[in-house]
Scaffold this motif. Structure first.
Motif, short mmCIF file in Angstrom:
data_model
loop_
_atom_site.label_atom_id
_atom_site.label_comp_id
_atom_site.label_asym_id
_atom_site.label_seq_id
_atom_site.Cartn_x
_atom_site.Cartn_y
_atom_site.Cartn_z
N PRO A 1 0.83 -1.21 0.00
CA PRO A 1 0.00 0.00 0.00
C PRO A 1 0.86 1.25 0.00
CG PRO A 1 0.10 -0.94 2.20
CD PRO A 1 0.82 -1.90 1.30
N TYR A 2 0.31 2.34 -0.52
CA TYR A 2 1.09 3.58 -0.64
C TYR A 2 1.45 4.19 0.70
CZ TYR A 2 -3.64 5.56 -0.23
OH TYR A 2 -4.92 5.86 0.18
N GLY A 3 0.69 3.90 1.75
CA GLY A 3 0.98 4.43 3.08
C GLY A 3 -0.03 3.93 4.08
N LEU A 4 0.35 3.93 5.34
CA LEU A 4 -0.51 3.34 6.37
C LEU A 4 -0.92 4.34 7.46
CD1 LEU A 4 1.35 -0.08 6.79
CD2 LEU A 4 -0.85 0.32 5.65
N ASN A 5 -0.75 5.63 7.22
CA ASN A 5 -1.07 6.61 8.25
C ASN A 5 -2.57 6.79 8.46
OD1 ASN A 5 1.63 7.06 8.64
ND2 ASN A 5 1.70 9.00 7.52
N ALA A 6 -3.35 6.70 7.38
CA ALA A 6 -4.78 7.00 7.46
C ALA A 6 -5.61 5.73 7.67
CB ALA A 6 -5.23 7.73 6.21
N GLU A 7 -6.82 5.93 8.18
CA GLU A 7 -7.64 4.79 8.57
C GLU A 7 -8.03 3.89 7.40
OE1 GLU A 7 -11.94 3.63 10.61
OE2 GLU A 7 -11.36 5.74 10.50
N GLY B 1 4.48 2.04 2.05
CA GLY B 1 5.08 2.84 0.99
C GLY B 1 5.43 4.26 1.38
N ARG B 2 4.95 4.70 2.55
CA ARG B 2 5.27 6.03 3.09
C ARG B 2 4.96 7.17 2.10
NH1 ARG B 2 10.21 3.47 4.65
NH2 ARG B 2 11.46 5.08 3.59
N TYR B 3 3.95 6.94 1.26
CA TYR B 3 3.44 7.99 0.36
C TYR B 3 4.54 8.49 -0.60
CZ TYR B 3 -0.27 7.82 3.81
OH TYR B 3 -1.26 7.37 4.65
N ASP B 4 5.41 7.59 -1.01
CA ASP B 4 6.57 7.96 -1.81
C ASP B 4 6.77 6.92 -2.91
OD1 ASP B 4 9.29 8.28 -2.77
OD2 ASP B 4 9.76 9.41 -0.95
N ALA B 5 6.71 7.37 -4.18
CA ALA B 5 6.84 6.44 -5.30
C ALA B 5 8.21 5.77 -5.33
CB ALA B 5 6.59 7.18 -6.62
N GLN C 1 9.17 1.78 -5.28
CA GLN C 1 10.03 1.12 -6.27
C GLN C 1 11.14 0.31 -5.59
OE1 GLN C 1 11.40 4.06 -9.11
NE2 GLN C 1 9.31 4.69 -9.62
N ASP C 2 11.75 0.88 -4.55
CA ASP C 2 12.78 0.16 -3.81
C ASP C 2 12.22 -1.09 -3.14
OD1 ASP C 2 14.76 1.93 -4.55
OD2 ASP C 2 14.65 3.12 -2.71
N GLN C 3 11.00 -0.97 -2.63
CA GLN C 3 10.38 -2.13 -1.98
C GLN C 3 10.13 -3.26 -2.97
OE1 GLN C 3 7.01 -0.18 -0.14
NE2 GLN C 3 8.12 0.20 1.77
N PHE C 4 9.76 -2.92 -4.19
CA PHE C 4 9.56 -3.94 -5.22
C PHE C 4 10.88 -4.66 -5.54
CE2 PHE C 4 5.29 -2.74 -5.64
CZ PHE C 4 4.65 -3.58 -6.54
N LYS C 5 11.97 -3.94 -5.48
CA LYS C 5 13.27 -4.60 -5.69
C LYS C 5 13.53 -5.60 -4.57
CE LYS C 5 15.15 -0.57 -8.09
NZ LYS C 5 16.09 0.59 -8.00
N THR C 6 13.18 -5.24 -3.34
CA THR C 6 13.31 -6.17 -2.21
C THR C 6 12.43 -7.39 -2.42
OG1 THR C 6 13.82 -4.39 -0.65
CG2 THR C 6 12.98 -6.43 0.28
N MET C 7 11.20 -7.16 -2.85
CA MET C 7 10.28 -8.27 -3.09
C MET C 7 10.80 -9.21 -4.17
SD MET C 7 6.70 -6.14 -3.10
CE MET C 7 6.59 -4.67 -2.07
N ALA C 8 11.39 -8.64 -5.21
CA ALA C 8 11.95 -9.47 -6.28
C ALA C 8 13.12 -10.30 -5.75
CB ALA C 8 12.40 -8.59 -7.45
N THR C 9 13.98 -9.67 -4.96
CA THR C 9 15.13 -10.38 -4.38
C THR C 9 14.68 -11.51 -3.46
OG1 THR C 9 16.48 -8.38 -4.48
CG2 THR C 9 17.19 -10.11 -2.96
N GLN C 10 13.63 -11.25 -2.68
CA GLN C 10 13.12 -12.23 -1.73
C GLN C 10 12.20 -13.26 -2.39
OE1 GLN C 10 14.32 -12.41 1.23
NE2 GLN C 10 15.50 -10.52 1.10
N LYS C 11 11.95 -13.11 -3.67
CA LYS C 11 11.20 -14.08 -4.46
C LYS C 11 9.80 -14.35 -3.89
CE LYS C 11 15.39 -16.28 -6.20
NZ LYS C 11 16.18 -17.53 -6.33
#
Length: 329
Positions: A31-37, A64-68, A72-82
């Protein structure tokens, strides 16, 4: 080794670990961010999906901390972690395409949910048509002010699909009321606090001139309400609308302070989870969430093969608000 790998996941990730060790699917939610309900409700619904609760799926949630760029960096982690599949709620309709490409290059199916991304690489999408909600909320405001007077529009993050589509819906309703003037239009980034500041400034700049407030989500509509109250003005003399049906929004509807259009976060999240499992298992799966029975007529499963599933909107009314509030803990 598996525990070590999961421990290395980004500090922004929250993992739901199955009660018993078994051969589970690894599914990430971004998700793009988790601050809001609203996104908190969406995330909680993922954790309540039967496949997560019974241990068939290990769910990892990335904030995602409301930051594109963070996404993108998180998706790289997900790809690495398969990971076996990813559920994606992008902050930006264009920038999110790079993240999807990263997953596609790694052979990981991506299911879109809630907000859209301009990519033809998504396996499927589960959300709601934001143009409809934008029209419905604006029409509610315009009907209350008799299709004449002045309004302000508080927008979501510029470039996110919900902001783009809700504005189209807002503009469609406004076109039906040519005697209504938009005095101000600015983003508050889904934030209650930012919207309160905007509304305070607008009330000062346009004293006694604003009749309606079109807030593209409930958080921002509630921020406008706080500004009006702080200015010692009568909230009920304004026509105010938001979108999402968050808990405080429902309470404000019950108090007669605003209108809201419920966006079913649970259906979006659990529908996306069913599709993520379906694609991770290459089609060898039947959906487990009850949302497919709830919306069987409007949103049939169709064997999991549809590229898009649209969850219906529910206008919050005096007749259904108590029942909706009862679903919140």
């Amino acid at each position: 080794m598996k525990k070590l790998i999961m421990a290395l996941i980004s500090a922004t990730a929250l993992m739901v670990v199955p009660a018993a060790a078994k051969d589970t699917l690894k599914i990430a939610a971004a998700p793009y961010g988790l601050n809001a309900e609203f996104m908190q409700i969406w995330t909680a619904a993922l954790k309540e999906h039967p496949a997560v609760k019974n241990g068939d799926v290990t769910l990892t949630v990335f904030d995602g901390r409301y930051d594109a760029l963070v996404q993108q960096d998180q998706f790289k982690t997900m790809a690495t972690q398969k990971f076996d599949a990813i559920i994606f709620v992008p902050i930006d309709v264009e920038a999110g395409a790079a993240a999807v490409q990263t997953a596609a290059d790694a052979g990981i199916p991506v299911i879109g949910s809630n907000t859209r991304v301009n990519s033809n690489l998504l396996s499927s999408y589960v959300g709601s048509d934001d143009t409809i909600s934008g029209y419905l909320e604006a029409k509610a405001v315009l009907d209350k002010i008799g299709c004449k007077g002045n309004v302000v529009i508080i927008e979501g993050p510029i470039g996110q699909s919900a902001q783009i589509q809700r504005l189209k819906g807002n503009q469609k309703a406004l076109a039906e009321c040519p005697n209504v003037k938009v005095l101000e239009q600015q983003t508050a980034n889904w934030s209650r606090a930012e919207a309160q500041t905007l509304m305070e400034n607008w009330l000062t700049a346009h004293p006694n001139q604003i009749q309606g407030v079109i807030g593209q989500n409930d958080e921002m509509a509630l921020g406008a309400i706080e500004a009006i109250k702080s200015a010692n003005l009568d909230v009920k003399s304004f026509a105010i609308a938001g979108i999402d049906g968050i808990t405080d929004g429902l309470r404000a509807v019950k108090a007669g302070e605003m209108t809201s259009i419920l966006q079913d976060a649970r259906a979006q999240a659990q529908g996306a989870m069913d599709l993520a499992i379906f694609y991770a298992k290459k089609g060898d799966y039947k959906p487990e969430s009850d949302i497919w029975q709830q919306y069987a007529k409007q949103m049939p499963w169709n064997g999991g093969k549809d590229k898009e599933y649209n969850v219906p909107w529910t206008p919050v009314t005096a007749e259904n608000v108590d029942a909706l509030l009862a679903t919140r803990k």
